[in-house]
Design an enzyme around this catalytic site. Structure first.
Site, PDB file in Angstrom:
ATOM      1  N   THR A  27       0.015  -8.943 -10.196  1.00 58.98           N
ATOM      2  CA  THR A  27      -0.632  -8.840 -11.510  1.00 58.98           C
ATOM      3  C   THR A  27       0.162  -7.883 -12.397  1.00 58.98           C
ATOM      4  O   THR A  27       0.847  -6.985 -11.904  1.00 58.98           O
ATOM      5  CB  THR A  27      -2.095  -8.349 -11.398  1.00 58.98           C
ATOM      6  OG1 THR A  27      -2.116  -6.977 -10.975  1.00 58.98           O
ATOM      7  CG2 THR A  27      -2.899  -9.199 -10.425  1.00 58.98           C
ATOM      8  N   GLY A  28       0.076  -8.111 -13.696  1.00 55.41           N
ATOM      9  CA  GLY A  28       0.840  -7.274 -14.632  1.00 55.41           C
ATOM     10  C   GLY A  28       2.326  -7.407 -14.371  1.00 55.41           C
ATOM     11  O   GLY A  28       3.067  -6.428 -14.363  1.00 55.41           O
ATOM     12  N   ALA A  29       2.775  -8.653 -14.176  1.00 52.62           N
ATOM     13  CA  ALA A  29       4.136  -8.895 -13.683  1.00 52.62           C
ATOM     14  C   ALA A  29       5.179  -8.983 -14.794  1.00 52.62           C
ATOM     15  O   ALA A  29       6.344  -9.209 -14.520  1.00 52.62           O
ATOM     16  CB  ALA A  29       4.158 -10.185 -12.858  1.00 52.62           C
ATOM     17  N   ASN A  30       4.769  -8.786 -16.055  1.00 57.59           N
ATOM     18  CA  ASN A  30       5.728  -9.028 -17.137  1.00 57.59           C
ATOM     19  C   ASN A  30       6.605  -7.826 -17.487  1.00 57.59           C
ATOM     20  O   ASN A  30       7.525  -7.947 -18.271  1.00 57.59           O
ATOM     21  CB  ASN A  30       5.020  -9.544 -18.392  1.00 57.59           C
ATOM     22  CG  ASN A  30       4.021  -8.553 -18.934  1.00 57.59           C
ATOM     23  OD1 ASN A  30       2.942  -8.423 -18.374  1.00 57.59           O
ATOM     24  ND2 ASN A  30       4.376  -7.829 -19.974  1.00 57.59           N
ATOM     25  N   SER A  31       6.330  -6.652 -16.915  1.00 56.32           N
ATOM     26  CA  SER A  31       7.186  -5.495 -17.224  1.00 56.32           C
ATOM     27  C   SER A  31       7.078  -4.448 -16.127  1.00 56.32           C
ATOM     28  O   SER A  31       6.253  -4.561 -15.219  1.00 56.32           O
ATOM     29  CB  SER A  31       6.781  -4.877 -18.579  1.00 56.32           C
ATOM     30  OG  SER A  31       5.478  -4.335 -18.476  1.00 56.32           O
ATOM     31  N   TYR A  44      -8.826   7.394 -17.127  1.00 61.58           N
ATOM     32  CA  TYR A  44      -7.729   6.917 -16.277  1.00 61.58           C
ATOM     33  C   TYR A  44      -7.923   7.404 -14.842  1.00 61.58           C
ATOM     34  O   TYR A  44      -7.817   6.626 -13.884  1.00 61.58           O
ATOM     35  CB  TYR A  44      -6.383   7.407 -16.824  1.00 61.58           C
ATOM     36  CG  TYR A  44      -5.190   6.865 -16.053  1.00 61.58           C
ATOM     37  CD1 TYR A  44      -4.857   5.511 -16.130  1.00 61.58           C
ATOM     38  CD2 TYR A  44      -4.417   7.688 -15.241  1.00 61.58           C
ATOM     39  CE1 TYR A  44      -3.782   4.998 -15.422  1.00 61.58           C
ATOM     40  CE2 TYR A  44      -3.334   7.177 -14.529  1.00 61.58           C
ATOM     41  CZ  TYR A  44      -3.026   5.836 -14.621  1.00 61.58           C
ATOM     42  OH  TYR A  44      -1.962   5.325 -13.914  1.00 61.58           O
TER      43      TYR A  44
END
Length: 280
Positions: free
Chosen positions: A10-14, A165
């Site tokens: 997941t969140g693989a674009n950067s 966070y």
């Protein structure tokens, strides 16, 4: 015939997600890149194909800030694949100002914990069909200053991005511990990790670019995304951790967690609360 491992990142674009995708593809895994932005995902996908030299990478759309989108992704995955060897819950957000997901969750708890909670639950059957399914949860050393704010978990009053966070990263570990407990006696393991201080675009405002100069300066002291991805890769693929579950790793070694992160009752409460929030 050798079993080809199927991995979801997941969140693989950067950042670490992209570095993890490339490294897994180089190891011969079939990698599913889950990206929220179709445009950024397409660019990252081309880069991943090129840098890995593998054609076994697939781009799928999924937004962990949307329960509906998360469910749609899970359905699309299940329609194509019968098993899942590894789920790397890597996507993460830092929100300097309070934001909410489309379901009304404070965005850090909504994406970092609740979106991944739902996704993992939806894919448990596929993980159990693998020779040895693994769930890898990217947490952070920030969990050590975290608490679960039961009275107001979404910070409707007095928002603090740091509290939010840290809460989300503590939730990651409590989820890992409770899921490991529930998966005892199965072939599926789950572990969390602190990647180290990694220079990613986590705190950069996507619309204005605010934070880029700070990031460039901090990059002098930070690990690269490739270095930061090492422990996640280790947990996803190494034979050394095949039988280990419910632990927290740093630099490929089991590391201590805060007292709150070891509270089994809090872990159970968070599980039940999370189920209600995501409608399971």
């Amino acid at each position: 015939m050798n079993h080809q491992r199927i991995m979801i990142v997941t969140g693989a674009n950067s950042g670490m997600g992209l570095a993890t995708t490339i490294a897994l593809a180089k190891e011969g895994c079939k990698v599913i890149m889950v990206c929220r932005s179709r445009e950024r995902g397409a660019t990252a996908y081309q880069g991943a194909l090129k840098q890995s030299g593998s054609s076994d990478i697939e781009l799928m759309h999924g937004d962990l800030g949307s329960l509906e989108s998360t469910r749609t992704f899970a359905r699309a995955f299940k329609a194509k694949y019968s098993h899942l060897d590894g789920l790397i819950n890597n996507a993460g957000v830092v929100a300097i100002k309070r934001q909410t997901t489309e379901d009304g969750f404070e965005v850090q708890l909504g994406v970092n914990h609740l979106g991944h909670f739902l996704l993992t639950r939806l894919l448990l059957d596929e993980l159990q069909r693998a020779p040895q399914g693994r769930v890898v949860v990217v947490s952070s050393g920030a969990h050590k200053v975290g608490s679960i704010y039961w009275d107001d978990p979404f910070f409707t009053q007095g928002y603090s991005f740091w509290k939010g966070y840290a809460q989300s990263k503590l939730a990651n570990i409590l989820f890992t511990k409770e899921l490991a407990r529930r998966l005892q006696g199965t072939r599926v393991t789950v572990n969390s990790l602190h990647p180290g201080a990694v220079g990613t675009s986590l705190g950069v405002n996507r619309k204005t670019g605010f934070g880029k100069s700070i990031l460039a300066f901090l990059g002098l002291f930070f690990l690269t995304p490739e270095e930061g991805a090492q422990t996640a890769l280790y947990l996803a693929t190494s034979e050394e951790v095949a039988g280990i579950s419910g632990e927290y790793f740093y630099k490929k070694k089991i590391a201590p967690v805060s007292a709150k992160a070891q509270d089994a009752q809090q872990a159970r409460l968070l599980w039940e609360w999370s189920e209600q929030q995501v409608g399971l």
